[in-house]
Design a protein around this motif. Structure first.
Motif: not given
Length: 99
Positions: A20-28, A68-76, A81-88
């Motif tokens: 397994s692996f993980s990574f993080t990207i800062g929204s900024g 179905i999976f709708v996430y809130p945005s954060i303000t910078l 910035v908001r994660p979302y799922y595309t139609v695919d």
């Protein structure tokens, strides 16, 4: 960023067992590059020259995540910035200038 040649490459943290692996990207960082509204598509690549694989596609048995999976945005600063799922059912990040 979608529609441009702008890309970010991150080195993942790989577990000792290499399973397994993980990574993080800062929204900024996304906001700093965006300067205007846009969408970042998120991919992983197993090794150099390997094909890109979209993130989020096969995590569960929900056929259409976009509504179905709708996430809130954060303000910078002046950007949201908001994660979302595309139609695919792929994971993307929307960066939008506040009005």
């Amino acid at each position: 960023m979608r529609g441009t040649s702008t890309a970010r490459t991150l080195e993942p943290a790989v577990e000792d067992d290499w399973r397994s692996f993980s990574f993080t990207i800062g929204s900024g960082e996304l906001v700093d590059v965006a300067r205007d509204s846009g969408v970042w598509d998120v991919f992983v690549q197993a090794e150099e020259n390997a094909p890109l694989t979209r993130i989020g596609r096969l995590l569960d048995d929900v056929a259409d995540r976009k509504q179905i999976f709708v996430y809130p945005s954060i303000t910078l600063g002046a950007m949201d910035v908001r994660p979302y799922y595309t139609v695919d059912n792929d994971l993307s990040l929307e960066v939008a200038r506040q009005d």
